[in-house]
Design a protein around this motif. Sequence first.
Motif, short mmCIF file in Angstrom:
data_model
loop_
_atom_site.label_atom_id
_atom_site.label_comp_id
_atom_site.label_asym_id
_atom_site.label_seq_id
_atom_site.Cartn_x
_atom_site.Cartn_y
_atom_site.Cartn_z
N GLU A 129 0.81 -1.22 0.00
CA GLU A 129 0.00 0.00 0.00
C GLU A 129 0.84 1.27 0.00
O GLU A 129 0.40 2.31 -0.50
CB GLU A 129 -0.94 0.01 1.21
N PHE A 130 2.06 1.20 0.53
CA PHE A 130 2.87 2.43 0.59
C PHE A 130 3.20 2.95 -0.81
O PHE A 130 3.46 4.14 -0.99
CB PHE A 130 4.14 2.19 1.40
N LEU A 131 3.18 2.07 -1.83
CA LEU A 131 3.42 2.53 -3.20
C LEU A 131 2.28 3.43 -3.67
O LEU A 131 2.50 4.37 -4.44
CB LEU A 131 3.58 1.33 -4.14
N ARG A 132 1.07 3.13 -3.22
CA ARG A 132 -0.06 4.00 -3.57
C ARG A 132 0.02 5.32 -2.82
O ARG A 132 -0.23 6.39 -3.39
CB ARG A 132 -1.36 3.27 -3.22
N GLU A 133 0.40 5.25 -1.56
CA GLU A 133 0.38 6.44 -0.71
C GLU A 133 1.58 7.35 -0.95
O GLU A 133 1.47 8.57 -0.90
CB GLU A 133 0.35 6.00 0.76
N HIS B 148 1.21 5.23 -7.09
CA HIS B 148 0.70 4.06 -7.81
C HIS B 148 -0.82 4.00 -7.63
O HIS B 148 -1.31 3.89 -6.51
CB HIS B 148 1.34 2.77 -7.27
N VAL B 149 -1.55 4.05 -8.72
CA VAL B 149 -3.01 3.98 -8.66
C VAL B 149 -3.46 2.53 -8.56
O VAL B 149 -4.41 2.21 -7.85
CB VAL B 149 -3.64 4.66 -9.90
N ARG B 150 -2.79 1.63 -9.27
CA ARG B 150 -3.11 0.20 -9.28
C ARG B 150 -1.99 -0.60 -8.63
O ARG B 150 -0.81 -0.37 -8.94
CB ARG B 150 -3.32 -0.29 -10.71
N LEU B 151 -2.36 -1.54 -7.79
CA LEU B 151 -1.37 -2.39 -7.15
C LEU B 151 -1.22 -3.69 -7.94
O LEU B 151 -1.53 -4.78 -7.49
CB LEU B 151 -1.76 -2.67 -5.69
N GLY B 152 -0.72 -3.54 -9.16
CA GLY B 152 -0.46 -4.70 -10.01
C GLY B 152 -1.67 -5.13 -10.82
O GLY B 152 -2.79 -4.63 -10.63
N PHE B 153 -1.42 -6.10 -11.72
CA PHE B 153 -2.45 -6.56 -12.65
C PHE B 153 -2.40 -8.08 -12.79
O PHE B 153 -1.32 -8.68 -12.89
CB PHE B 153 -2.24 -5.93 -14.04
N SER B 154 -3.59 -8.68 -12.84
CA SER B 154 -3.67 -10.12 -13.03
C SER B 154 -3.51 -10.45 -14.51
O SER B 154 -3.74 -9.61 -15.39
CB SER B 154 -5.02 -10.64 -12.53
N GLU B 155 -3.13 -11.69 -14.78
CA GLU B 155 -2.99 -12.14 -16.16
C GLU B 155 -4.34 -12.04 -16.89
O GLU B 155 -4.40 -11.65 -18.06
CB GLU B 155 -2.46 -13.57 -16.19
N ARG B 156 -5.40 -12.39 -16.18
CA ARG B 156 -6.74 -12.36 -16.79
C ARG B 156 -7.12 -10.93 -17.19
O ARG B 156 -7.66 -10.71 -18.27
CB ARG B 156 -7.77 -12.92 -15.82
N GLN B 157 -6.83 -9.96 -16.31
CA GLN B 157 -7.21 -8.58 -16.61
C GLN B 157 -6.46 -8.05 -17.83
O GLN B 157 -7.07 -7.43 -18.72
CB GLN B 157 -6.90 -7.69 -15.40
N ILE B 158 -5.17 -8.30 -17.89
CA ILE B 158 -4.40 -7.84 -19.06
C ILE B 158 -4.90 -8.52 -20.32
O ILE B 158 -5.06 -7.87 -21.37
CB ILE B 158 -2.89 -8.12 -18.85
#
Length: 326
Positions: A255-259, A263-273
């Motif tokens: 979460e510190f990457l967002r704060e 970073h708006v998104r904390l990574g992406f799943s294979e399905r989403q991409i």
Amino acid sequence: MVDTLKAAAESSRLRILVLLSRGDLTVTDITEILNQSQPRVSRHLKLLMEARLVERYQEGSWAYFRLSDGESAGDFISGVIGRVDAADAIVERDLERLSAVKRKRQERAADYFSANAASWDQLRSLHVPDGAVEGALHELVGERPFQAMLDLGTGTGRLLEIFAPLYRRGVGIDLSREMLAVARSNLDQADVAHAQVRQGDLYAPPVERDAFDLVTMHQVLHYLDEPGVAIREAARLMRPAGRLVIVDFAPHGLEFLREEHAHVRLGFSERQIAEWLDEAGLDLEAERTFAPTDDAGLTVKLWLARDRRLLIADTGQSTHSFQETV
């Protein structure tokens, strides 16, 4: 053609073409190098633009000039500049002053990195070293030369640098003027003169559509509110059968990457991409996973997709044949 020849057939304008063949410059840069007044330099640039040999683009309050992207203009300029004697005293002096201008850029870039070094080092420590990802990029893209590359969210310009031997024309887009200064400095140091960087929004990049053989988005999507929209826009910029490379993080809980790092998104799943690629008319061809060096780190993912449209080759008959590029 007569107008084009008239535009180039003047010593100061020819000197400007030679300078712009080494990278994009502002009016202030050119004024300093040529040691001429700003109104006079602006007049020369206006005539070169009217002849479609030079283009202008805005970056905040600064206006940059570059050689025209048009293929016919590019061939003409290359032919003219190729006949200019690099040992000519005036040309030598111009290039020395150009080097001084580029050194100032590099100093500004170094100052920016010095001010942000702690933040960069913290982020780099969380995932696999860049060299491993770059090696996989080389493997997937291959060694076959191609016409044009577009790097969306170019940052330091690193991808434009590593693929420079393959493309004839490279363009990098970034919203940050500070990062564009860094990218220009890095490309200058790497002697990459056939790539340029511009300020622009990834949702509406200031480049032509259906024009690029390779589009890259390296560690960009996690900063965006609508990554799917950005992928669809990237697909519109690709030539039929062109390729898109995405490098980003797998889902994580840092979460510190967002704060602290926007970073708006904390990574992406294979399905989403995969869904976003399909919606954009792209077929997923390959993917790679790079595990972190420790359990608290980030997993890096690499996806390679291809535009499913095929190139149409005119056979000279009443019909067309379809031919896929390799």
